[in-house]
Design a protein around this motif. Structure first.
Motif, short mmCIF file in Angstrom:
data_model
loop_
_atom_site.label_atom_id
_atom_site.label_comp_id
_atom_site.label_asym_id
_atom_site.label_seq_id
_atom_site.Cartn_x
_atom_site.Cartn_y
_atom_site.Cartn_z
N ALA A 1 27.65 24.72 -7.25
CA ALA A 1 28.55 25.60 -6.50
C ALA A 1 29.80 24.79 -6.17
N ILE A 2 30.70 24.71 -7.12
CA ILE A 2 31.93 23.92 -6.96
C ILE A 2 33.14 24.85 -7.00
N GLY A 3 34.05 24.62 -6.07
CA GLY A 3 35.31 25.37 -6.03
C GLY A 3 36.46 24.39 -5.83
N ASP A 4 37.64 24.91 -5.63
CA ASP A 4 38.83 24.05 -5.49
C ASP A 4 38.71 23.05 -4.34
N GLN A 5 38.02 23.41 -3.28
CA GLN A 5 37.90 22.51 -2.12
C GLN A 5 36.65 21.62 -2.18
N GLY A 6 35.85 21.77 -3.22
CA GLY A 6 34.64 20.95 -3.33
C GLY A 6 33.41 21.83 -3.47
N GLY A 7 32.27 21.29 -3.01
CA GLY A 7 31.02 22.03 -3.12
C GLY A 7 29.86 21.10 -3.38
N ASP A 8 28.80 21.65 -3.97
CA ASP A 8 27.57 20.89 -4.17
C ASP A 8 27.01 21.11 -5.57
N ILE A 9 26.35 20.06 -6.05
CA ILE A 9 25.62 20.12 -7.33
C ILE A 9 24.25 19.50 -7.07
N GLU A 10 23.21 20.13 -7.57
CA GLU A 10 21.88 19.54 -7.51
C GLU A 10 21.24 19.67 -8.88
N ILE A 11 20.74 18.55 -9.39
CA ILE A 11 20.11 18.55 -10.70
C ILE A 11 18.77 17.82 -10.61
N ASP A 12 17.73 18.46 -11.09
CA ASP A 12 16.37 17.93 -11.10
C ASP A 12 15.97 17.84 -12.57
N TYR A 13 15.73 16.62 -13.06
CA TYR A 13 15.48 16.48 -14.50
C TYR A 13 14.52 15.34 -14.80
N ASN A 14 13.93 15.41 -15.99
CA ASN A 14 13.08 14.34 -16.52
C ASN A 14 13.84 13.62 -17.63
N ILE A 15 13.64 12.32 -17.71
CA ILE A 15 14.10 11.55 -18.86
C ILE A 15 12.89 11.34 -19.75
N GLU A 16 13.04 11.67 -21.04
CA GLU A 16 11.94 11.53 -21.98
C GLU A 16 12.31 10.55 -23.08
N ILE A 17 11.39 9.66 -23.37
CA ILE A 17 11.55 8.71 -24.47
C ILE A 17 10.36 8.92 -25.39
N ASP A 18 10.63 9.12 -26.66
CA ASP A 18 9.58 9.44 -27.63
C ASP A 18 8.74 10.64 -27.18
N HIS A 19 9.40 11.67 -26.65
CA HIS A 19 8.78 12.92 -26.21
C HIS A 19 7.80 12.75 -25.06
N ARG A 20 7.87 11.61 -24.35
CA ARG A 20 7.01 11.40 -23.18
C ARG A 20 7.92 11.20 -21.97
N VAL A 21 7.50 11.75 -20.83
CA VAL A 21 8.29 11.60 -19.60
C VAL A 21 8.32 10.14 -19.19
N ALA A 22 9.51 9.58 -19.09
CA ALA A 22 9.67 8.18 -18.68
C ALA A 22 10.15 8.08 -17.24
N GLY A 23 10.77 9.13 -16.73
CA GLY A 23 11.25 9.09 -15.36
C GLY A 23 11.58 10.48 -14.87
N MET A 24 11.37 10.69 -13.57
CA MET A 24 11.71 11.96 -12.93
C MET A 24 12.86 11.69 -11.98
#
Length: 148
Positions: free
Chosen positions: A108-131
């Protein structure tokens, strides 16, 4: 196109399998620019993050956020809720292909700012390496603001 000097607060949480999670917090000055298809948020990394001399840029579009780092080690990560993207990540030992699987993304970003939230996994060789979860809060810089 409008351009604002902003204060960026970043809180990142990272957990690796079999290890205790860690939290990183950073407050820095940056630039928020309105683009035809969204916003661009950029800032210079510092010694605190171990990436001094690196420019970090977030391209924020309706349903996609792209993180790009240009400096000693270059990387690009694409975050899109419910999708997996393959990204190249430079390390001191060479380039590494990693999967970025975005579980949840809110922007939710606008000209005056806002917020971003991202929840993701990093996968190496199709296995979760980090959350990972990171929250970015952006607000206009006012006189007297000092980034920490």
């Amino acid at each position: 196109m409008s351009e604002n000097n902003v204060i960026i607060s970043i809180r990142g949480q990272q957990a690796f399998e079999g290890a205790e999670g860690e939290t990183m917090e950073l407050v820095t000055e940056g630039l928020l620019q309105r683009e035809p298809d969204g916003y661009t948020l950029s800032y210079q990394e510092s010694e605190v993050t171990g990436m001094k001399g690196t420019l970090t840029t977030f391209q924020i579009e309706k349903d996609c956020v792209t993180l790009m780092r240009v400096g000693q080690f270059n990387s690009q990560m694409v975050f899109q809720e419910g999708r997996r993207h393959l990204s190249m990540y430079d390390t001191p030992y060479g380039s590494l292909a990693v999967g970025i699987n975005t579980r949840k993304m809110r922007s939710a970003i606008g000209d005056q700012g806002g917020d971003i939230e991202i929840d993701y996994n990093i996968e190496i060789d199709h296995r979760v390496a980090g959350m990972n979860v990171f929250q970015i809060s952006v607000r206009e810089k006012t006189p007297g603001d000092i980034a920490q």
